[in-house]
Write a protein that holds these residues in place. Structure first.
Motif, PDB file in Angstrom:
ATOM      1  N   LEU A  92       0.852  -1.201   0.000  1.00  0.00           N
ATOM      2  CA  LEU A  92       0.000   0.000   0.000  1.00  0.00           C
ATOM      3  C   LEU A  92       0.887   1.250   0.000  1.00  0.00           C
ATOM      4  N   TYR A  93       1.981   1.188   0.730  1.00  0.00           N
ATOM      5  CA  TYR A  93       2.896   2.334   0.840  1.00  0.00           C
ATOM      6  C   TYR A  93       3.647   2.575  -0.471  1.00  0.00           C
ATOM      7  N   LEU A  94       4.177   1.496  -1.080  1.00  0.00           N
ATOM      8  CA  LEU A  94       5.027   1.660  -2.260  1.00  0.00           C
ATOM      9  C   LEU A  94       4.207   1.819  -3.544  1.00  0.00           C
ATOM     10  N   ALA A  95       3.014   1.259  -3.563  1.00  0.00           N
ATOM     11  CA  ALA A  95       2.166   1.244  -4.757  1.00  0.00           C
ATOM     12  C   ALA A  95       2.990   0.932  -6.013  1.00  0.00           C
ATOM     13  N   PRO A  96       3.665  -0.228  -6.071  1.00  0.00           N
ATOM     14  CA  PRO A  96       4.538  -0.520  -7.217  1.00  0.00           C
ATOM     15  C   PRO A  96       3.731  -0.706  -8.506  1.00  0.00           C
ATOM     16  N   VAL A 169      20.244   0.522   5.652  1.00  0.00           N
ATOM     17  CA  VAL A 169      19.612   0.538   6.977  1.00  0.00           C
ATOM     18  C   VAL A 169      20.424   1.311   8.017  1.00  0.00           C
ATOM     19  N   LYS A 170      21.597   1.793   7.606  1.00  0.00           N
ATOM     20  CA  LYS A 170      22.371   2.591   8.561  1.00  0.00           C
ATOM     21  C   LYS A 170      21.866   4.033   8.576  1.00  0.00           C
ATOM     22  N   LYS A 171      21.026   4.379   7.572  1.00  0.00           N
ATOM     23  CA  LYS A 171      20.525   5.755   7.507  1.00  0.00           C
ATOM     24  C   LYS A 171      19.335   5.917   8.441  1.00  0.00           C
ATOM     25  N   GLU A 172      19.333   7.012   9.203  1.00  0.00           N
ATOM     26  CA  GLU A 172      18.263   7.253  10.179  1.00  0.00           C
ATOM     27  C   GLU A 172      16.894   7.336   9.486  1.00  0.00           C
ATOM     28  N   THR A 173      16.849   7.964   8.296  1.00  0.00           N
ATOM     29  CA  THR A 173      15.547   8.102   7.617  1.00  0.00           C
ATOM     30  C   THR A 173      15.006   6.728   7.194  1.00  0.00           C
ATOM     31  N   THR A 174      15.913   5.831   6.795  1.00  0.00           N
ATOM     32  CA  THR A 174      15.466   4.479   6.406  1.00  0.00           C
ATOM     33  C   THR A 174      14.901   3.763   7.630  1.00  0.00           C
ATOM     34  N   LEU A 175      15.617   3.873   8.745  1.00  0.00           N
ATOM     35  CA  LEU A 175      15.156   3.197   9.971  1.00  0.00           C
ATOM     36  C   LEU A 175      13.800   3.720  10.425  1.00  0.00           C
ATOM     37  N   THR A 176      13.627   5.044  10.335  1.00  0.00           N
ATOM     38  CA  THR A 176      12.345   5.624  10.747  1.00  0.00           C
ATOM     39  C   THR A 176      11.224   5.119   9.839  1.00  0.00           C
ATOM     40  N   ARG A 177      11.505   5.040   8.550  1.00  0.00           N
ATOM     41  CA  ARG A 177      10.499   4.528   7.607  1.00  0.00           C
ATOM     42  C   ARG A 177      10.134   3.077   7.953  1.00  0.00           C
ATOM     43  N   ILE A 178      11.168   2.264   8.194  1.00  0.00           N
ATOM     44  CA  ILE A 178      10.920   0.857   8.561  1.00  0.00           C
ATOM     45  C   ILE A 178      10.071   0.808   9.840  1.00  0.00           C
ATOM     46  N   GLN A 215      -4.166   7.233  17.757  1.00  0.00           N
ATOM     47  CA  GLN A 215      -5.043   7.773  16.711  1.00  0.00           C
ATOM     48  C   GLN A 215      -4.344   7.889  15.360  1.00  0.00           C
ATOM     49  N   LEU A 216      -3.030   8.176  15.392  1.00  0.00           N
ATOM     50  CA  LEU A 216      -2.271   8.324  14.148  1.00  0.00           C
ATOM     51  C   LEU A 216      -2.406   7.068  13.296  1.00  0.00           C
ATOM     52  N   VAL A 217      -2.186   5.918  13.939  1.00  0.00           N
ATOM     53  CA  VAL A 217      -2.195   4.647  13.220  1.00  0.00           C
ATOM     54  C   VAL A 217      -3.637   4.211  12.923  1.00  0.00           C
ATOM     55  N   ASN A 218      -4.517   4.440  13.890  1.00  0.00           N
ATOM     56  CA  ASN A 218      -5.924   4.086  13.719  1.00  0.00           C
ATOM     57  C   ASN A 218      -6.520   4.682  12.454  1.00  0.00           C
ATOM     58  N   LYS A 219      -6.248   5.977  12.262  1.00  0.00           N
ATOM     59  CA  LYS A 219      -6.843   6.697  11.132  1.00  0.00           C
ATOM     60  C   LYS A 219      -6.418   6.079   9.808  1.00  0.00           C
ATOM     61  N   VAL A 220      -5.115   5.735   9.711  1.00  0.00           N
ATOM     62  CA  VAL A 220      -4.608   5.201   8.454  1.00  0.00           C
ATOM     63  C   VAL A 220      -5.159   3.796   8.203  1.00  0.00           C
ATOM     64  N   ILE A 221      -5.250   2.998   9.259  1.00  0.00           N
ATOM     65  CA  ILE A 221      -5.783   1.641   9.092  1.00  0.00           C
ATOM     66  C   ILE A 221      -7.249   1.727   8.636  1.00  0.00           C
ATOM     67  N   GLU A 222      -7.972   2.705   9.180  1.00  0.00           N
ATOM     68  CA  GLU A 222      -9.373   2.862   8.762  1.00  0.00           C
ATOM     69  C   GLU A 222      -9.494   3.332   7.320  1.00  0.00           C
ATOM     70  N   GLN A 231       1.814   9.891   3.913  1.00  0.00           N
ATOM     71  CA  GLN A 231       1.839  11.079   4.772  1.00  0.00           C
ATOM     72  C   GLN A 231       2.245  10.692   6.212  1.00  0.00           C
ATOM     73  N   LEU A 232       1.652   9.616   6.715  1.00  0.00           N
ATOM     74  CA  LEU A 232       1.945   9.182   8.092  1.00  0.00           C
ATOM     75  C   LEU A 232       3.392   8.704   8.241  1.00  0.00           C
ATOM     76  N   VAL A 233       3.851   7.934   7.239  1.00  0.00           N
ATOM     77  CA  VAL A 233       5.171   7.314   7.359  1.00  0.00           C
ATOM     78  C   VAL A 233       6.296   8.330   7.135  1.00  0.00           C
TER      79      VAL A 233
END
Ligand code: ATP
Ligand code: PMV
Length: 431
Positions: A92-96, A169-178, A215-222, A231-233
């Motif tokens: 859903l995130y990557l929409a390949p 995976v050593k990059k902070e932005t990658t880790l936050t995304r994961i 609520q952050l996660v709830n909204k996206v799952i809904e 936007q959330l990630v």
């Protein structure tokens, strides 16, 4: 190949459910591994196969039409909610746009599961021994290291890596995304939003953790929309905290498996009921508990500093500790005593068996031994486990003096790194 560590939740159980409080989680040397193999081809659909060969029926394959990824079906009719949810969330995130065939193989170190009805197998290099179970994964007893969080974290990483040329995976932005994707996938699979400390430790390693707003996660799952998830990630401040924190040199964590088990959801609901019924009293207990949790974290950080600034003094204190003089570590000792005192009060007043008498007796005995700074029932507590902070050189004696008791010390140590890239050559013969 990527891996994520298991965890021991040392301080902050229950309190961490409220973002007002912080918790301390130690990452462990037992890890979960994910190896990805991608074939690009012009097929009509995308196929993601996740294999977990250490478990009977350990293969879940999904055929996915990229125009309707929400309709993905497992081809054998098998269920693994954590595998399915991770694939759903990452796609859903990557929409390949381009179809791929992806095979991901999962391995887990022995300490995650009971070794009953299993057979060891060692890699060609002799570097890795894994246990192969005769039962499917959902029937094998767990030890409480957070297998689902480890699985979701390393599977998310492996899947993302299949769609990126420059994945690091050593990059902070990658880790936050994961981390953000893994939290959404884990909540979605569980059908509820917990504090997420296990997913955070699987991603970032040993940390002081403050949770996110559910609520952050709830909204996206809904809503289940690509825009909302992206936007959330990538563009939302989750206001979580994950500050690195680890044990000072020479101090080790001993995790003891206790025969028995507890049901975390029941314990949590009893505690939350008590909190509702006795708001003032519970706030008072939680405030004291939190003060001791924070004192423990601060005193460990202080010892870390002393070991660097005055290494000789620190070494002498460590030596005395092994001989039974705990005075160089008195803040750690007294904060752990404080944590246990208020955990016990919570046990008695809420009726949830967080530190039952059997565990109290065992911990009191362990804490009387030379070299032991203290011990707690980790996480939600109960009859599953105990963990001790011990001077490394005192471990053989602690093991010897507890050999007739109902505790089995697991072959684990702290390993403070979270997600990391692995050398696949250790697994030759197993892959
Ligand atoms: N090695 C694995 N291969 C495939 N699926 C796994 C593996 N390890 C865990 N899982 C998935 O995670 C589920 C277990 O998750 P659950 O949340 O019940 O336990 P846990 O995370 O180990 O709990 P705890 O936090 O108490 O350790 C399994 O039923 C399976 O769906
Ligand atoms: C009680 C709680 O704080 C910890 C549960 O930890 P564990 O499953 O016992 O490792 C619940 C949570 O944080 O999700």
């Amino acid at each position: 190949m990527f891996s994520a560590p298991g965890k021991a939740f040392v301080a902050g159980g229950y309190l961490v459910l409220d973002p007002k409080y912080r918790a301390f989680v130690i990452a462990l040397s037992s890890r979960m591994y994910a190896h990805a193999h991608v074939e690009k081809e012009a097929a009509k659909y995308t196929e993601v196969c996740v294999k977990s060969p250490q478990f009977a029926e350990g293969e879940w394959c999904y055929k996915i039409d990229l125009s309707r990824p929400d309709l993905a079906q497992e081809i054998h009719g098998r269920h693994n909610p954590f595998v399915k949810s991770t694939i759903d969330v990452v796609l859903l995130y990557l929409a390949p746009k381009q179809n791929k065939r992806i095979t991901i193989t999962i391995f887990s170190d022995p300490e995650y599961h009971s070794q009953k009805d299993s057979t060891p197998k060692t890699s060609k290099t002799g570097l890795k021994t894994l246990y192969y179970h005769s039962q499917p994964i959902h029937k094998v007893a767990k030890t409480g290291l957070g297998s689902s969080a480890g699985l979701v974290a390393c599977l998310t990483t492996a899947l993302l890596s299949c769609f990126s040329e420059s994945f690091d995976v050593k990059k902070e932005t990658t880790l936050t995304r994961i981390h953000n994707l893994a939290q959404v996938a884990h909540c979605h699979a569980q059908g509820k939003i917990g504090s997420g400390f296990d997913v955070a430790a699987a991603t970032f390693g040993s940390i002081v953790y403050r949770r996110f707003d559910p609520q952050l996660v709830n909204k996206v799952i809904e809503s289940w929309k690509n825009d909302d998830l992206v936007q959330l990630v990538d563009n939302t401040d989750w206001k979580i905290e994950h500050t690195k924190c680890c044990l000072p040199p020479g101090i080790k964590l001993l995790m003891g498996d206790i025969v028995g088990g507890s049901e975390t959801p029941k314990l949590v609901s009893k505690v939350l009921e008590w909190r509702k019924k006795e708001p003032e009293r519970s706030l008072e207990v939680w405030t004291h508990l939190n003060t001791n949790n924070m004192r423990l974290i601060e005193s460990l950080e202080k010892l870390q500093d002393t070991s660097k600034i005055q290494p000789e003094t620190y070494k002498l204190s460590l030596r005395s500790l092994v001989e039974g003089n705990k005075s160089g570590f008195s803040d750690v000792v007294s904060s752990i005593r404080g944590i246990r005192r208020y955990m016990k009060i919570m046990t008695q007043e809420s009726g949830a068996e967080i530190e039952p008498d059997q565990q109290t007796e065992l911990l009191d005995y362990c804490m009387s031994l030379k070299g032991v700074l203290g011990g707690v029932v980790p996480g939600a507590g109960g009859y599953d486990a105990v963990c001790l902070l011990v001077a490394e050189d005192a471990i053989p004696e602690v093991v010897e003096r507890t050999k007739d008791l109902s505790v089995t010390w697991l072959n684990l140590r702290e390993q403070e790194t979270g997600i990391r890239e692995e050398d696949v050559s250790s697994f030759i013969g197993l892959l």
